[in-house]
Design a protein around this motif. Sequence first.
Motif, PDB file in Angstrom:
ATOM      1  N   SER A  74      12.021  -1.048  -3.564  1.00  0.00           N
ATOM      2  CA  SER A  74      10.772  -1.023  -2.787  1.00  0.00           C
ATOM      3  C   SER A  74       9.793  -2.033  -3.397  1.00  0.00           C
ATOM      4  N   GLY A  75       8.746  -2.344  -2.650  1.00  0.00           N
ATOM      5  CA  GLY A  75       7.728  -3.257  -3.177  1.00  0.00           C
ATOM      6  C   GLY A  75       7.116  -2.742  -4.477  1.00  0.00           C
ATOM      7  N   GLN A 129       7.237  -4.530  -8.089  1.00  0.00           N
ATOM      8  CA  GLN A 129       6.051  -4.856  -8.886  1.00  0.00           C
ATOM      9  C   GLN A 129       6.174  -4.276 -10.293  1.00  0.00           C
ATOM     10  N   ARG A 130       6.786  -3.093 -10.403  1.00  0.00           N
ATOM     11  CA  ARG A 130       6.981  -2.520 -11.743  1.00  0.00           C
ATOM     12  C   ARG A 130       7.977  -3.359 -12.546  1.00  0.00           C
ATOM     13  N   VAL A 131       8.984  -3.939 -11.871  1.00  0.00           N
ATOM     14  CA  VAL A 131       9.902  -4.862 -12.561  1.00  0.00           C
ATOM     15  C   VAL A 131       9.112  -6.088 -13.048  1.00  0.00           C
ATOM     16  N   ALA A 132       8.222  -6.588 -12.194  1.00  0.00           N
ATOM     17  CA  ALA A 132       7.416  -7.754 -12.590  1.00  0.00           C
ATOM     18  C   ALA A 132       6.553  -7.421 -13.816  1.00  0.00           C
ATOM     19  N   GLU A 139      -4.756  -8.558  -8.281  1.00  0.00           N
ATOM     20  CA  GLU A 139      -4.562  -7.686  -7.111  1.00  0.00           C
ATOM     21  C   GLU A 139      -3.105  -7.198  -7.028  1.00  0.00           C
ATOM     22  N   PRO A 140      -2.646  -6.488  -8.070  1.00  0.00           N
ATOM     23  CA  PRO A 140      -1.221  -6.148  -8.151  1.00  0.00           C
ATOM     24  C   PRO A 140      -0.755  -5.168  -7.094  1.00  0.00           C
ATOM     25  N   THR A 141      -1.682  -4.493  -6.424  1.00  0.00           N
ATOM     26  CA  THR A 141      -1.237  -3.500  -5.441  1.00  0.00           C
ATOM     27  C   THR A 141      -1.580  -3.887  -4.011  1.00  0.00           C
ATOM     28  N   SER A 142      -2.200  -5.050  -3.813  1.00  0.00           N
ATOM     29  CA  SER A 142      -2.712  -5.300  -2.459  1.00  0.00           C
ATOM     30  C   SER A 142      -1.619  -5.682  -1.464  1.00  0.00           C
ATOM     31  N   ALA A 143      -0.389  -6.022  -1.950  1.00  0.00           N
ATOM     32  CA  ALA A 143       0.691  -6.315  -0.993  1.00  0.00           C
ATOM     33  C   ALA A 143       1.545  -5.076  -0.715  1.00  0.00           C
ATOM     34  N   LEU A 144       1.157  -3.948  -1.291  1.00  0.00           N
ATOM     35  CA  LEU A 144       2.032  -2.763  -1.216  1.00  0.00           C
ATOM     36  C   LEU A 144       1.617  -1.804  -0.103  1.00  0.00           C
ATOM     37  N   GLU A 181       1.531   4.138   0.176  1.00  0.00           N
ATOM     38  CA  GLU A 181       2.197   5.221  -0.574  1.00  0.00           C
ATOM     39  C   GLU A 181       2.852   4.717  -1.863  1.00  0.00           C
ATOM     40  N   LEU A 182       2.939   3.379  -2.040  1.00  0.00           N
ATOM     41  CA  LEU A 182       3.584   2.838  -3.242  1.00  0.00           C
ATOM     42  C   LEU A 182       2.570   2.407  -4.301  1.00  0.00           C
ATOM     43  N   VAL A 183       1.290   2.418  -3.916  1.00  0.00           N
ATOM     44  CA  VAL A 183       0.251   1.915  -4.814  1.00  0.00           C
ATOM     45  C   VAL A 183       0.142   2.775  -6.076  1.00  0.00           C
ATOM     46  N   GLY A 184       0.252   4.102  -5.898  1.00  0.00           N
ATOM     47  CA  GLY A 184       0.021   5.038  -7.000  1.00  0.00           C
ATOM     48  C   GLY A 184       0.975   4.825  -8.167  1.00  0.00           C
ATOM     49  N   ASP A 185       2.253   4.516  -7.866  1.00  0.00           N
ATOM     50  CA  ASP A 185       3.228   4.329  -8.950  1.00  0.00           C
ATOM     51  C   ASP A 185       2.858   3.134  -9.822  1.00  0.00           C
ATOM     52  N   VAL A 186       2.425   2.051  -9.161  1.00  0.00           N
ATOM     53  CA  VAL A 186       2.077   0.844  -9.921  1.00  0.00           C
ATOM     54  C   VAL A 186       0.804   1.096 -10.737  1.00  0.00           C
TER      55      VAL A 186
END
Length: 255
Positions: A142-143, A147-150, A166-171, A174-179
């Motif tokens: 997932s995106g 991002q967590r791999v990055a 802006e590490p979460t703005s492309a997500l 529902e995926l923002v919280g994990d990052v």
Amino acid sequence: MSETFVEITGLKKSFGPLEVLKNIDLKVDRGDVVCIIGPSGSGKSTLLRCVNLLEEPNAGKIVVNDVELTDPDVDIDSARTKIGMVFQGFNLFSHLNVLANLTVAQRKVLKRSEEESRRVALHNLERVGLSEKAHAMPAQLSGGQQQRVAIARALSMDPDVMLFDEPTSALDPELVGDVLGVMRQLADEGMTMLVVTHEMQFAREVADKVIFMDGGYIVEEGPAAEVIGNPQEERTREFLARVLDPTHHGPSDPV
Ligand SMILES: Nc1ncnc2c1ncn2[C@@H]1O[C@H](COP(=O)(O)OP(=O)(O)OP(=O)(O)O)[C@@H](O)[C@H]1O
């Protein structure tokens, strides 16, 4: 006792006639998290890109962990390995699996052995909660996982400071919280971080300092409770009203 770890003095950057950073002074203590907010075009990304030496400043001084990055004699490639950067897009190599994405720069730039770079990569995948994805291809993730791999890839270079643009703005929401959870954990572990973000809740809870940029200047700076909760500047208030309540219709961005 606090210790200045990142010091930016009199930083200026122009693109042709466009003055993007007009005179930036910023001090960040070791282990602190600084969130950078402000309207589009205010120079936030350019500031991070100057700290990462992706852009060459026109004037000013940047010191990270006692290394003056703006010293013409500094070895830029080696200095840059100490500055981890995570962008909005994840920029993973699509033809390499996750593990190889994490080992390639370690081997090429830091000259680590295959065994050592794998060990470091696996340790950092564990830090971001993705040990089981070491052999997956980026497209299978997932995106938020990409991002967590990055983030794990940047950590694998043993950075002194991590920059997030802006590490979460492309997500997807529902995926923002994990990052953000991984970034929160890094903050707890004492990583020094500069984070360009619109995530006000994150800034409120994690930032030691929030800076508000506008027109190439830092116009407000202080604890989140002051800058976000009780801004002194009209333009900060106006910006926050728009970010916190997208239905708010105020004057357009100041220039
Ligand atoms: N390489 C470049 N060449 C020319 N102009 C540039 C370049 N990079 C940035 N700019 C300009 O500099 C200004 C500031 O851009 P920057 O990306 O730093 O702003 P920002 O605050 O990060 O905005 P956003 O929130 O939209 O990402 C903008 O007007 C942009 O078009």
